[in-house]
Design a protein around this motif. Structure first.
Motif, PDB file in Angstrom:
ATOM      1  N   GLY B 103     -10.346  -2.946   2.807  1.00 31.70           N
ATOM      2  CA  GLY B 103     -11.238  -3.092   3.948  1.00 31.70           C
ATOM      3  C   GLY B 103     -10.504  -3.582   5.170  1.00 31.70           C
ATOM      4  O   GLY B 103     -10.801  -3.192   6.283  1.00 31.70           O
ATOM      5  N   HIS B 104      -9.593  -4.483   4.960  1.00 31.61           N
ATOM      6  CA  HIS B 104      -8.848  -4.968   6.131  1.00 31.61           C
ATOM      7  C   HIS B 104      -7.409  -5.260   5.709  1.00 31.61           C
ATOM      8  O   HIS B 104      -7.015  -6.376   5.439  1.00 31.61           O
ATOM      9  CB  HIS B 104      -9.499  -6.195   6.748  1.00 31.61           C
ATOM     10  CG  HIS B 104      -9.676  -7.319   5.795  1.00 31.61           C
ATOM     11  ND1 HIS B 104      -8.793  -8.351   5.700  1.00 31.61           N
ATOM     12  CD2 HIS B 104     -10.621  -7.538   4.856  1.00 31.61           C
ATOM     13  CE1 HIS B 104      -9.200  -9.167   4.756  1.00 31.61           C
ATOM     14  NE2 HIS B 104     -10.302  -8.697   4.229  1.00 31.61           N
ATOM     15  N   GLY B 105      -6.671  -4.203   5.637  1.00 26.62           N
ATOM     16  CA  GLY B 105      -5.265  -4.372   5.277  1.00 26.62           C
ATOM     17  C   GLY B 105      -4.495  -4.818   6.495  1.00 26.62           C
ATOM     18  O   GLY B 105      -4.867  -4.513   7.617  1.00 26.62           O
ATOM     19  N   ASN B 106      -3.445  -5.575   6.259  1.00 28.55           N
ATOM     20  CA  ASN B 106      -2.560  -5.865   7.374  1.00 28.55           C
ATOM     21  C   ASN B 106      -1.175  -5.309   7.041  1.00 28.55           C
ATOM     22  O   ASN B 106      -0.903  -4.903   5.900  1.00 28.55           O
ATOM     23  CB  ASN B 106      -2.518  -7.369   7.662  1.00 28.55           C
ATOM     24  CG  ASN B 106      -2.289  -8.177   6.405  1.00 28.55           C
ATOM     25  OD1 ASN B 106      -1.714  -7.667   5.439  1.00 28.55           O
ATOM     26  ND2 ASN B 106      -2.737  -9.414   6.415  1.00 28.55           N
ATOM     27  N   ILE B 107      -0.346  -5.295   8.060  1.00 26.09           N
ATOM     28  CA  ILE B 107       0.949  -4.624   7.889  1.00 26.09           C
ATOM     29  C   ILE B 107       1.806  -5.287   6.797  1.00 26.09           C
ATOM     30  O   ILE B 107       2.300  -4.593   5.916  1.00 26.09           O
ATOM     31  CB  ILE B 107       1.681  -4.518   9.242  1.00 26.09           C
ATOM     32  CG1 ILE B 107       0.906  -3.510  10.096  1.00 26.09           C
ATOM     33  CG2 ILE B 107       3.131  -4.054   9.067  1.00 26.09           C
ATOM     34  CD1 ILE B 107       1.347  -3.441  11.530  1.00 26.09           C
ATOM     35  N   PRO B 108       1.932  -6.618   6.793  1.00 30.43           N
ATOM     36  CA  PRO B 108       2.777  -7.228   5.747  1.00 30.43           C
ATOM     37  C   PRO B 108       2.305  -6.864   4.354  1.00 30.43           C
ATOM     38  O   PRO B 108       3.107  -6.567   3.461  1.00 30.43           O
ATOM     39  CB  PRO B 108       2.617  -8.724   5.993  1.00 30.43           C
ATOM     40  CG  PRO B 108       2.158  -8.865   7.386  1.00 30.43           C
ATOM     41  CD  PRO B 108       1.421  -7.622   7.728  1.00 30.43           C
ATOM     42  N   MET B 109       0.965  -6.834   4.209  1.00 25.03           N
ATOM     43  CA  MET B 109       0.414  -6.543   2.887  1.00 25.03           C
ATOM     44  C   MET B 109       0.772  -5.113   2.468  1.00 25.03           C
ATOM     45  O   MET B 109       1.182  -4.862   1.333  1.00 25.03           O
ATOM     46  CB  MET B 109      -1.105  -6.723   2.940  1.00 25.03           C
ATOM     47  CG  MET B 109      -1.757  -6.990   1.595  1.00 25.03           C
ATOM     48  SD  MET B 109      -3.533  -6.859   1.754  1.00 25.03           S
ATOM     49  CE  MET B 109      -3.944  -8.470   2.376  1.00 25.03           C
ATOM     50  N   SER B 110       0.621  -4.183   3.422  1.00 27.71           N
ATOM     51  CA  SER B 110       0.882  -2.787   3.077  1.00 27.71           C
ATOM     52  C   SER B 110       2.384  -2.561   2.826  1.00 27.71           C
ATOM     53  O   SER B 110       2.747  -1.824   1.909  1.00 27.71           O
ATOM     54  CB  SER B 110       0.359  -1.848   4.161  1.00 27.71           C
ATOM     55  OG  SER B 110       0.879  -2.238   5.421  1.00 27.71           O
ATOM     56  N   VAL B 111       3.204  -3.230   3.629  1.00 27.98           N
ATOM     57  CA  VAL B 111       4.651  -3.085   3.434  1.00 27.98           C
ATOM     58  C   VAL B 111       5.033  -3.570   2.047  1.00 27.98           C
ATOM     59  O   VAL B 111       5.761  -2.894   1.305  1.00 27.98           O
ATOM     60  CB  VAL B 111       5.430  -3.875   4.521  1.00 27.98           C
ATOM     61  CG1 VAL B 111       6.916  -3.953   4.152  1.00 27.98           C
ATOM     62  CG2 VAL B 111       5.256  -3.203   5.874  1.00 27.98           C
ATOM     63  N   GLN B 112       4.470  -4.714   1.681  1.00 32.79           N
ATOM     64  CA  GLN B 112       4.790  -5.295   0.379  1.00 32.79           C
ATOM     65  C   GLN B 112       4.372  -4.357  -0.749  1.00 32.79           C
ATOM     66  O   GLN B 112       5.126  -4.101  -1.684  1.00 32.79           O
ATOM     67  CB  GLN B 112       4.063  -6.645   0.255  1.00 32.79           C
ATOM     68  CG  GLN B 112       4.514  -7.474  -0.943  1.00 32.79           C
ATOM     69  CD  GLN B 112       3.401  -8.407  -1.396  1.00 32.79           C
ATOM     70  OE1 GLN B 112       2.552  -8.797  -0.591  1.00 32.79           O
ATOM     71  NE2 GLN B 112       3.423  -8.768  -2.667  1.00 32.79           N
ATOM     72  N   ALA B 113       3.169  -3.782  -0.578  1.00 32.92           N
ATOM     73  CA  ALA B 113       2.657  -2.896  -1.614  1.00 32.92           C
ATOM     74  C   ALA B 113       3.505  -1.626  -1.732  1.00 32.92           C
ATOM     75  O   ALA B 113       3.819  -1.167  -2.830  1.00 32.92           O
ATOM     76  CB  ALA B 113       1.197  -2.547  -1.305  1.00 32.92           C
ATOM     77  N   MET B 114       3.854  -1.090  -0.551  1.00 31.31           N
ATOM     78  CA  MET B 114       4.641   0.142  -0.569  1.00 31.31           C
ATOM     79  C   MET B 114       6.018  -0.107  -1.181  1.00 31.31           C
ATOM     80  O   MET B 114       6.533   0.704  -1.943  1.00 31.31           O
ATOM     81  CB  MET B 114       4.804   0.700   0.859  1.00 31.31           C
ATOM     82  CG  MET B 114       3.490   1.147   1.498  1.00 31.31           C
ATOM     83  SD  MET B 114       2.598   2.402   0.559  1.00 31.31           S
ATOM     84  CE  MET B 114       3.540   3.854   0.976  1.00 31.31           C
ATOM     85  N   LYS B 115       6.612  -1.264  -0.827  1.00 35.32           N
ATOM     86  CA  LYS B 115       7.919  -1.610  -1.378  1.00 35.32           C
ATOM     87  C   LYS B 115       7.859  -1.713  -2.891  1.00 35.32           C
ATOM     88  O   LYS B 115       8.804  -1.353  -3.595  1.00 35.32           O
ATOM     89  CB  LYS B 115       8.384  -2.950  -0.802  1.00 35.32           C
ATOM     90  CG  LYS B 115       9.247  -2.805   0.438  1.00 35.32           C
ATOM     91  CD  LYS B 115       9.822  -4.168   0.810  1.00 35.32           C
ATOM     92  CE  LYS B 115      10.828  -4.079   1.937  1.00 35.32           C
ATOM     93  NZ  LYS B 115      11.179  -5.429   2.417  1.00 35.32           N
ATOM     94  N   ALA B 116       6.709  -2.226  -3.357  1.00 38.21           N
ATOM     95  CA  ALA B 116       6.572  -2.399  -4.788  1.00 38.21           C
ATOM     96  C   ALA B 116       6.212  -1.083  -5.468  1.00 38.21           C
ATOM     97  O   ALA B 116       5.856  -1.075  -6.643  1.00 38.21           O
ATOM     98  CB  ALA B 116       5.528  -3.463  -5.089  1.00 38.21           C
TER      99      ALA B 116
END
Lengths: 683, 229
Positions: B103-116
């Motif tokens: 619902g409300h992703g932020n950039i650090p969260m998405s970067v972390q997820a993508m990296k993982a």
């Protein structure tokens, strides 16, 4: 208190001892001596021809009057001073020494006994204007003392061979003393005994009345006793005038009238006129005395009672006047109604304000002067109070003659008769417009501040609220697109599509609810107390911050007491209180492990007319200095908080008549409690 | 340092996971209506879907070791969040291609997820095309992963058939040693090595040295720096 110079200092109770001047004492002692001597002379002049008997023998009565007026510790002075007078008079009269002594003892003994017996029962001011005092006086001074002392004195007279026939002497002495006491003491008491509490200033008509009374008495007395024919019926001719004296004047004036009558009777009878002149001198004296006593006694009681009644009426009139003045002077509007709520007596102020006179206000007429929104409720309340015979209390607005409105607070109490029925209603109305306006201004300011704080809170919640709104939007979009795909794949299969459409409707409603909840809180509403369902309010707030709770990993537990659901309050502001408390609780549990973050919202128990609501967290609790500080405005532990949440919550709860306080839990965390009024009416 | 025996053990763990015939999509979202809607959308694209109300529920149900084809995961959930679950699965060595929705992703969260290793990080409300494309990608990756895993499994099976001596020979062959050098290393004659080498090529089902090196690399036998006892 009377301060007339004529009032003897002795007339006052010994307890209230005044500064007394020896000179004044001497004056009174001399006055009594003179009175005693003069009285003896008068007594001798009132002797019937060929008889030793006087119609009235004033000296003993004068001595008794002096003793009654003087404090008992000074009685000996009077007795010592009067003794020589007695001896001089008796010597001049040629009474033998044993006779003088026995008479002296008899007279002094009688005066002392009478004074003691009267003073034993009557302390302080002595006036024969009350029934009680008069009856004590009559029994003690007119009956008891003469009867007892005469029994001894007559024996002494016979023993000293001054007189010979015991019963004759006894009867003569009793009657003579009784008549003297009755007629002479009241005027003396009237003059010296400390008058009535109120100094009277008789009008001219009073003197005319007195003059008429005297003239009438002389005329009637002469007719009654002076007629040659001795018509017994005419005896009662003076009675109307004596009655007039008894009813219209004090006991003293009556006594003087009696004296006058007695003197007239004596004059006529000693001249051989009138109905009493037919017998021997001794018999004449006795029967005249007896006649006068029997006429006088009831008249005196009549006089005492009528003066007592006059006194009471005066007191009542005074008190009534005082209350009337009080009512007129006070800002309150005082009114009266009969048991049926009719027969209104309206105070001038009401008439001035509303233009209603008593007929207009009668029955339920007053209701029409009220603001339309108050009319039905007020009439209902008044009906209820009348039915239950309970105090009526109400607040309403009235429309004044100039069209403006004023707030009144009204209270009325039923006056209950001994049989339990309502005798009448007495009420008072106070104009509370000014207080109301101040209260309204304060209320408005508080509402505005609360509104600002709410906007602020909603701002803090905006991220969670966006998420809360995003959820149903996500569901709607995905459902709709799924439906499109299903229909593309197989246009005939509608079962799934139907379920999807239902879900879309539900989710749309859900989104609408989120918006409604937010709009409710953001709305700038007026403070309005209404019956509310406590559980709905709680659930609304919990739903509103559901996303925030998820974000903070907080679990919210609701425990609603089903017995205390209906409350009175302003919906928005109560929600604001809950919202504040819950958000504070979230904040307090930031330090806790994720799976231990739990807030419990519990309602109940209800106590009296209030229900308690507790918001309990498992945070780190409050430090002792924080327990008070947290309610101060601008005190905050948040990085970006205004520090108004709790201060506003408390003022909101207090505006509801409730209380808000904080307490640390026994184990961990803190609980904020607040109370709101329960709604008792069952609609 | 992993040796060949250790690899063989790994192979056992992987081979026990039987993939279903149709690739399945697993959906974890705490919001029931969102869950239902997304499930419908995924189903409309012809995928099998299984839904879970929380990360814990997913972990518990999948604890038998069954592998997911792909996972559509809400980031923000009460209890264990989506990113928490991602980490947990990695620790459990149960990596799956994940499509995050939030619902409300932020950039650090998405970067972390993508990296993982996340396939995609989609904002809510999510468009059908975006989600389905991401799912397709995730499934493709799952297929690739599975193919790789299958191949690895196959290779490991072949390696298992080698005798210890043949394994030694293979390691040295992959390192690029000549038969003569191998014979010297192993203290034998070139002729014997030739026989071993032919056996290895036969058992590994390769016809060239290059293919053998490729297979060896798959099971973690480095071409150069390998150390032989």
């Amino acid at each position: 208190m009377p301060q007339s110079t004529l009032v003897s200092p002795y007339a006052l109770d010994e307890g209230i001892r005044r500064v007394s001047f020896p000179l004044e004492h001497v004056f009174y002692v001399l006055l009594v001596c003179a009175g005693y001597y003069g009285g003896a002379l008068i007594g001798q002049s009132l002797k019937f021809p060929d008889s030793q008997l006087s119609l009235i023998w004033p000296p003993t009565a004068i001595l008794l009057a002096a003793l009654l007026l003087a404090p008992s510790r000074r009685w000996w002075v009077f007795l010592l001073a009067v003794a020589p007078m007695h001896i001089i008079v008796q010597l001049k009269d040629g009474v033998p020494l044993p006779g003088i002594l026995s008479q002296l003892l008899g007279n002094f003994g009688q005066a002392l006994l009478a004074a003691i017996s009267v003073r034993y029962f009557v302390k302080g001011r002595l006036q024969l204007d009350t029934f009680r005092t008069l009856i004590i006086f009559v029994i003690g001074a007119v009956i008891l003392a003469p009867f007892l002392i005469s029994s001894i004195a007559a024996y002494l007279y016979v023993l000293s061979s001054w007189e010979h026939e015991y019963w004759y002497v006894w009867r003569a002495r009793v009657l003579s003393n009784a008549l003297s006491t009755l007629t002479i003491i009241p005027p003396i008491l009237m003059v010296f005994g400390g008058g009535s509490a109120k100094p009277s200033c008789p009008s001219r008509w009073r003197y005319v009345e007195l003059g008429l009374l005297v003239a009438g008495l002389i005329l009637a007395g002469s007719t009654a006793f002076g007629n040659q024919a001795a018509v017994p019926a005419l005896l009662y001719a003076p009675l109307p005038f004596l009655l007039l004296a008894a009813v219209r004047f004090e006991v003293g004036v009556l006594s003087l009238s009696l004296l006058l009558t007695a003197y007239l009777a004596f004059l006529s009878t000693s001249n051989g006129w009138g109905p009493f002149a037919t017998q021997s001198a001794a018999e004449t004296a006795l029967s005249l005395q007896l006649f006068l006593i029997t006429v006088f006694l009831p008249l005196m009681f009549l006089a005492a009672m009528s003066s007592e009644r006059r006194e009471r009426e005066n007191a009542l009139r005074d008190s009534e006047a005082r209350y009337r003045a009080l009512v007129m002077a006070s800002a309150n509007m005082v009114w009266r109604a009969n048991a049926q709520g009719k027969g209104f007596l309206v105070c001038p102020r009401w008439q001035e304000l509303t233009g209603q006179n008593e007929d207009d206000a009668n029955s339920f007429g007053w209701v029409s002067a009220l603001h339309p929104k108050d009319q039905e409720r007020s009439a209902q309340l008044w009906k209820q109070a009348m039915a239950q015979k309970r105090m009526y209390e109400n607040e309403f607005q009235i429309r004044t003659r100039d069209g403006s409105y004023r707030y009144l607070h009204v209270e009325a109490v039923p006056i209950i008769a001994p049989d339990g029925a309502v005798h009448e209603w007495i009420g008072a109305a106070v104009d509370i417009t000014q207080q109301k306006e101040i209260a309204l201004t304060v209320q408005r300011q508080r509402d505005e501040l609360a509104h600002v704080a709410r906007i602020n809170t909603i701002g803090e919640l905006s991220a969670s609220l966006a998420h809360e709104l995003n959820q149903p939007l996500t569901a709607i979009l995905s459902n709709a697109q799924a439906a499109q795909r299903f229909l593309t794949a197989d246009p005939t299969s509608l079962t799934e599509v139907r379920a999807i459409l239902q879900d879309i409707v539900n989710d749309d409603n859900r989104a609408g609810e989120v918006i409604r909840r937010v709009r409710d809180l953001v709305r700038k509403g007026n403070f309005e107390i209404a019956p509310l369902d406590l559980e709905t309010i709680l659930r609304d707030v919990v739903m509103l911050i559901h996303s925030d709770a998820v974000l903070h990993n907080v679990n919210i537990v609701l425990q609603v007491d089903p017995g205390a659901r209906r409350v009175y309050g302003d919906k928005i502001q109560l929600q604001q209180v809950l919202l504040n408390l819950l958000l504070n609780a979230f904040q307090a549990m930031k330090v806790c492990p994720i799976n231990e973050r739990q807030v419990t919202v519990r309602t109940g128990p209800s106590k009296g007319d209030k229900v308690m609501i507790a918001v309990r967290d498992c945070g780190e609790g409050l430090k002792s200095d924080q327990l008070d500080k947290i309610f101060q405005p601008f005190y905050t532990t948040k990085d970006n908080g205004l520090g108004l949440g709790l201060a506003i919550s408390r003022s909101i709860v207090e505006a509801h008549g409730g209380r808000l306080w904080a307490q640390n839990n026994v184990e961990r965390g803190a609980t904020i409690y607040f109370t709101v009024p329960l709604c008792k009416e069952v609609t | 340092m992993k040796n060949i025996n250790a690899l063989a053990m790994d192979k056992n763990a992987v081979s026990s996971a039987a993939l279903p015939a149709t690739p399945e999509v697993f959906l974890v979202d705490d919001d029931p209506s969102v869950r239902r809607a997304l499930a419908r959308l995924i189903k409309s694209a012809g995928h099998q879907v299984q839904t879970f109300a929380s990360a814990r529920e997913f972990l518990a149900t999948r604890a038998d070791g069954q592998e997911a084809a792909c996972l559509v995961l809400d980031v923000r959930m009460p209890g264990l969040s989506g990113t928490d679950l991602q980490r947990e699965l990695q620790i459990l060595n149960r990596s799956v291609p994940i499509v995050f929705i939030t619902g409300h992703g932020n950039i650090p969260m998405s970067v972390q997820a993508m990296k993982a290793g996340a396939v995609d990080f989609l904002p809510k409300p999510v468009k059908d095309t975006d989600l389905l494309r991401a799912i397709e990608q995730a499934l493709a990756r799952a297929v690739r992963d599975r193919a790789e895993r299958n191949e690895l499994e196959d290779v490991l099976e072949r390696v298992e058939k080698l005798t210890p001596r043949e394994r030694e020979v293979m390691v040295l062959v992959v390192r690029g040693l000549l038969n003569k050098q191998i014979a010297f290393e192993l203290g034998t004659v070139e002729k014997t090595i030739k026989v071993h080498r032919a056996r290895v090529m036969e058992k590994m089902q390769v016809d060239s040295l290059a293919n053998l090196v490729r297979l060896a690399e798959k099971v973690g036998i480095p071409a150069k720096q390998i150390e032989v006892r």
